[in-house]
Write a protein that holds these residues in place. Structure first.
Motif, short mmCIF file in Angstrom:
data_model
loop_
_atom_site.label_atom_id
_atom_site.label_comp_id
_atom_site.label_asym_id
_atom_site.label_seq_id
_atom_site.Cartn_x
_atom_site.Cartn_y
_atom_site.Cartn_z
N TYR A 167 13.98 -20.60 14.99
CA TYR A 167 14.18 -21.90 15.67
C TYR A 167 14.53 -23.36 15.52
N VAL A 168 13.31 -23.34 14.85
CA VAL A 168 14.03 -24.74 13.80
C VAL A 168 14.84 -24.92 13.14
N ALA A 169 15.16 -24.16 12.09
CA ALA A 169 16.29 -23.77 11.21
C ALA A 169 17.62 -23.33 12.17
N ASN A 170 17.35 -23.27 13.54
CA ASN A 170 18.68 -22.84 13.86
C ASN A 170 19.09 -24.09 14.80
N LEU A 171 18.85 -24.87 14.90
CA LEU A 171 18.72 -26.07 15.31
C LEU A 171 18.76 -26.88 14.48
N MET A 172 18.38 -26.74 12.63
CA MET A 172 18.48 -27.74 11.83
C MET A 172 20.13 -27.92 11.44
N GLY A 173 20.78 -26.52 11.97
CA GLY A 173 21.99 -26.51 11.17
C GLY A 173 21.93 -25.16 9.78
N VAL A 174 20.85 -25.13 9.33
CA VAL A 174 20.16 -23.95 8.16
C VAL A 174 20.22 -22.60 8.70
N ARG A 175 21.39 -22.28 8.32
CA ARG A 175 22.10 -20.84 8.68
C ARG A 175 21.18 -20.04 8.67
#
Length: 410
Positions: A167-175
């Protein structure tokens, strides 16, 4: 506006350094002289050793400085450092590399997981990510020490930790990291033999698909997750209703992004019915749902469907969002600003957006919707628009996902 590749190497270093790191700070971080840093930023001289040291200090790949790959949207130095540790934790634990740490008890891990979700729902994504990496390593260590035949609970905690990381990666844009973490979460949830956890992971993957503009696949997964856990209302627990309600609401969100009014309306009806049955907001398994969630999220759904009048009517009927998490309250304000922009209420839209950005600047840095709203408002109110654009303060074209639109900006 220029794309990342349009800048020079020196300009990219300066942008990545940002306002929080001075040239002298970067010199100290790299062990290089100040004149060497200045020469690099002025495009006078950038040797390979200098490039490698600057990239390491700024926690980016050399390809980012050279313009071959864009940096993650709105990531500051501390964000990039956190994401690198998060990536190491996800890939190392998936590879079976065990950390040499003392494994916490299952109860201790449950409490740390609760704290991680609490930070996430407050919109403190960097802090949630900072917990996610050690939580994942600790959960993996606990799993390694569990007696044979007693691993299910530990697998559940590993799944939760991977999901926080995803979830954190998704929000940070780290696909790529978002895809990897949610994939590992799915494997762990299967071994935990917990239907609610499995459904939550499927829904999480649907969200990653939505950010990646894979709408048909996102809808298929969202629908499957909701159907798999649909409870009998007469004997459903609050926990079951919370997870089901959040899933059915997300299915409505995805259907609305595809412009499917009938499907979205059907899911919205079920969402409102679930919220009414619950009577209040309830947290469970890292999610939150209840009657207020159903109403506020319906605003964004109607906006996506082009039903601006319905969205504005709903906004007029919502008087108290205090039961929602901080992140959900902030997201509602963005949906409200979007509805006002669609209604050509330019000043009201920018007022709402500016208030949200000022009230939650750290949360807002990782949201894509503000840029969509500003693009829609255009040049209708230039002075206020410039002020709001400065608050957003992101580099164009630097997300790990496709360009944000009203369809995938969630």
């Amino acid at each position: 506006m220029p794309q990342w590749s349009d800048y020079s190497d020196g300009e990219r270093i300066k942008i990545l350094r940002g306002g929080e790191i001075k040239q002298s700070d970067l010199a100290e971080m790299t062990g290089l002289s100040l004149p060497t840093i200045q020469a690099a930023e002025q495009d006078k001289r950038l040797s390979l050793p200098t490039l490698l040291k600057i990239a390491a200090a700024l926690s980016v790949d050399t390809s980012v400085i050279l313009g071959q790959q864009a940096p993650r949207r709105a990531l500051r130095q501390e964000d990039r450092t956190m994401m690198r540790d998060l990536s190491h934790a996800v890939h190392d634990t998936a590879a079976g590399i065990m950390p040499t740490i003392e494994a916490p008890t299952l109860d201790e891990l449950e409490e740390i997981t609760r704290q991680g979700w609490e930070l996430y729902w407050k919109g403190h994504y960097a802090e949630a990510g900072a917990i996610g990496a050690p939580l994942l390593r600790s959960a993996a260590a606990r799993l390694h020490e569990q007696p044979a035949g007693e691993e299910a609970a530990a697998w559940g905690l590993v799944a939760d930790a991977y999901r926080i990381c995803a979830y954190v990666a998704n929000l940070m844009g780290v696909r790529d990291l978002a895809y990897a973490a949610i994939g590992h979460a799915q494997g762990a949830a299967e071994k935990a033999s917990d239907d609610l956890r499995k459904a939550l992971v499927v829904s999480g993957r649907s969200w990653v698909y939505l950010r990646d503009a894979r709408l048909p696949e996102a809808l298929e997964l969202a629908e499957r997750a909701a159907v798999d856990i649909e409870p009998r209302f007469s004997r459903a627990t609050p926990e079951q209703l919370t997870v089901y309600g959040s899933h059915i609401n997300f299915a409505a969100v995805v259907a609305s992004r595809m412009g499917n009014k009938d499907r979205a309306a059907d899911y919205l009806s079920q969402s409102h019915a679930t919220g009414a049955r619950m009577g209040q907001e309830v947290r469970a398994h890292g999610t939150l749902f209840g009657p207020v969630s159903a109403s506020t999220q319906a605003v964004g759904i109607n906006v996506s469907l082009g039903q601006t009048g319905k969205a504005l009517a709903l906004i007029d009927s919502i008087h108290d969002t205090g039961q929602l998490s901080k992140a959900a309250q902030n997201r509602y304000e963005l949906d409200k600003a979007m509805a006002q922009a669609d209604a050509r209420m330019w000043d009201a839209s920018l007022d709402t957006l500016e208030s949200a950005l000022r009230n939650a600047p750290h949360w807002a840095r990782h949201q894509a919707l503000p840029q969509v709203i500003v693009s829609k408002v255009g040049k209708a109110s230039t002075a206020r628009l410039r002020r709001v654009s400065k608050l957003i303060g992101t580099v164009p074209g630097t997300s790990g996902f496709p360009t944000a639109t009203a369809k995938n900006a969630l």
